[in-house]
Design an enzyme around this catalytic site. Structure first.
Site, PDB file in Angstrom:
ATOM      1  N   HIS A 192     -37.474 -53.744 -43.782  1.00  0.00           N
ATOM      2  CA  HIS A 192     -36.576 -54.118 -42.689  1.00  0.00           C
ATOM      3  C   HIS A 192     -36.698 -53.075 -41.590  1.00  0.00           C
ATOM      4  CE1 HIS A 192     -33.792 -57.437 -44.002  1.00  0.00           C
ATOM      5  NE2 HIS A 192     -34.538 -57.240 -45.073  1.00  0.00           N
ATOM      6  N   TYR A 246     -24.844 -56.279 -37.032  1.00  0.00           N
ATOM      7  CA  TYR A 246     -23.612 -55.517 -36.780  1.00  0.00           C
ATOM      8  C   TYR A 246     -22.845 -56.226 -35.666  1.00  0.00           C
ATOM      9  CZ  TYR A 246     -25.929 -51.613 -39.228  1.00  0.00           C
ATOM     10  OH  TYR A 246     -26.577 -50.821 -40.161  1.00  0.00           O
ATOM     11  N   PRO A 303     -20.153 -45.489 -45.928  1.00  0.00           N
ATOM     12  CA  PRO A 303     -21.349 -46.356 -46.056  1.00  0.00           C
ATOM     13  C   PRO A 303     -21.896 -46.872 -44.715  1.00  0.00           C
ATOM     14  CG  PRO A 303     -19.382 -47.577 -46.631  1.00  0.00           C
ATOM     15  CD  PRO A 303     -18.933 -46.186 -46.361  1.00  0.00           C
ATOM     16  N   LYS A 350     -26.347 -44.054 -46.169  1.00  0.00           N
ATOM     17  CA  LYS A 350     -27.038 -42.801 -46.509  1.00  0.00           C
ATOM     18  C   LYS A 350     -26.833 -42.404 -47.966  1.00  0.00           C
ATOM     19  CE  LYS A 350     -28.481 -41.829 -42.278  1.00  0.00           C
ATOM     20  NZ  LYS A 350     -29.912 -41.859 -41.932  1.00  0.00           N
ATOM     21  N   TYR A 361     -31.291 -43.236 -38.037  1.00  0.00           N
ATOM     22  CA  TYR A 361     -30.880 -44.383 -38.877  1.00  0.00           C
ATOM     23  C   TYR A 361     -31.711 -44.451 -40.169  1.00  0.00           C
ATOM     24  CZ  TYR A 361     -29.592 -49.348 -39.690  1.00  0.00           C
ATOM     25  OH  TYR A 361     -29.125 -50.538 -40.200  1.00  0.00           O
TER      26      TYR A 361
END
Ligand code: APR
Length: 409
Positions: free
Chosen positions: A82, A214, A306, A310, A406
């Site tokens: 992804h 998101y 979350p 990570k 990220y």
């Protein structure tokens, strides 16, 4: 504490590992391969380990670590790459192909229970010792190198007993025995409640986007992350104190569609919810991550919110750092790695935490970390940065920075 020293000695090992999550199993595999005598004590039954759906969003560095130790076969075969996020807001949606920015790294999506199954099979296949349904109760005599630490255990048959080792690795999570056994004042605890809660959902439905979704909405955040071709993870911001069963499936799907603006961007694939859980977004980091011969890794050491996924990635990184340090100490008598273990981990934790808290504020429109109104500690103050989605949408430099943070660990 005397009573916890009681009980027959059930066994000894150079390293007694508490917990068979990503941290404990990666640590156990690396130590086994190096010929270090270790044992894993796991509270849960074997079957539970295989069914517990947790994270599944592996950073490129995590894959490299697993590859380095021959632990990545399953994720190489079945993991999905992804590299795109899709942000949805009142001013429309924009896609960020983070896999072609920054270091050009992508995530590998591979369900954690599958990774845990792979790690367990490899560990046991190499003759690794693991005891299931064996709950660690306390770690004693870890204060100095002069005594061998003991782990008091409630074994599967309910008998009390204890395991003795040269070192104890606490990989048993934030509420495990390792943290509980730290004497008062032995470590500083940096806890921050970000004041946000999510209803975490695992839906028996194919992904509705070909990206990590998101959605920032006046009614709250909603998130979409593929897990497999048939299962999708959703998050729905909810009020603090919400119970996982408060709302009907239909209400949840309607609310997810509302916040992800399905009317504009297309409906979500619906299905039954396999799992619901409420997560309060907070971080809980200890400093240092060592007390004598007791060392901590994973959530036992450094739980992060979350928001940027990570947790499992830090757990694998810390497990490798700890394994290297223990091997040097046990094989070569060199304790420099153990002495520097905590500082090395905490440098990575702070970088991951800085981005994780930035992401939390970006997705929830928070200008700062509200916590419960408590003033920010000197530990947390430098981690604050006011984020803005429009800057992320329009600034190539911000996008490069985002891509690097990220996927990075
Ligand atoms: N005795 C023995 N085992 C215990 C005890 C105990 N007292 N308490 C907890 N455990 C076990 C749990 O059953 C679990 O299998 O310790 C293990 C801890 O595993 P995780 O919670 O997965 O923690 P960790 O390995 O640190 O991985 C952290 O992975 O779960 C994801 O994203 C999540 O951030 C998290 C990351």
């Amino acid at each position: 504490m005397e009573s916890q020293r009681a009980g027959a000695v059930l066994g000894t090992a150079d390293v007694v590992i508490l917990g068979a999550g990503p941290a404990g199993l990666v640590l156990g595999n690396i130590l086994r391969t190096a010929g270090i005598d270790c044992v894993i004590l796991e509270r849960a039954a074997r079957a539970e380990l295989h069914t517990r759906a947790r994270a599944g969003f592996l950073a490129a560095n995590t894959v490299r670590i697993l590859d380095r130790h021959g632990l990545a076969d399953g994720l190489r075969r079945h993991g999905q790459q992804h590299g795109t996020c899709e942000f949805r807001t009142d001013s429309g949606r924009f896609r960020l192909d983070y896999g072609s920015l920054g270091r050009r790294e992508r995530h590998t999506v591979y369900p954690q229970q599958d990774l845990v199954a792979d790690l367990l099979a490899r560990y046991e296949g190499a003759g690794g010792r693991i005891l299931f349904a064996s709950e660690a109760l306390a770690v004693t005599d870890a204060d100095t190198d002069r005594t061998r630490p003991s782990v008091s255990v409630r074994a599967e048959d309910g008998r009390p007993g204890r395991w003795q080792g040269r070192y104890v690795a606490g990989c048993d999570g934030r509420h495990g025995a390792a943290r509980r056994s730290l004497p008062p004042g032995a470590v500083r605890r940096h806890h921050l409640d970000l004041g946000v809660s999510w209803l975490g959902l695992l839906a028996e439905a194919p992904p509705s986007l070909d990206a990590i979704g998101y959605a920032v909405h006046a009614r709250g955040f909603a998130g979409h992350m593929a897990r497999t071709a048939e299962v999708t993870r959703y998050y729905l911001q909810c009020a603090r104190g919400t119970a996982a069963g408060d709302r009907s499936d239909e209400w949840i799907w309607d609310e997810l569609e509302l916040r992800m603006r399905a009317a504009e961007h297309g409906p979500l694939h619906r299905g039954r919810f396999l799992q619901r859980m409420v997560i309060d977004l907070e971080s809980d980091v200890l400093e240092p991550l060592r007390h004598g011969s007791l060392l901590l890794a994973g959530d036992a050491a450094s739980l992060l919110s979350p928001s940027a996924a990570k947790g499992a990635n830090l757990a694998v990184l810390e497990a490798e750092l700890l394994a290297d340090a223990l091997i040097a100490a046990l094989r070569h008598g060199s304790t420099g790695g153990l002495d520097g273990y905590s500082a090395r981990c905490l440098a990575h934790v702070r970088q991951a935490q800085r981005f994780s808290q930035w992401m939390t504020r970006l997705l929830h429109g928070l200008p700062h970390a509200p916590g419960r109104g408590e003033p920010l500690s000197p530990y947390h103050e430098p981690l604050q940065k006011r984020p803005c989605l429009d800057t992320l949408r329009t600034s190539p430099a911000e996008q490069d920075w985002f891509a690097e943070q990220y996927v990075g660990i």
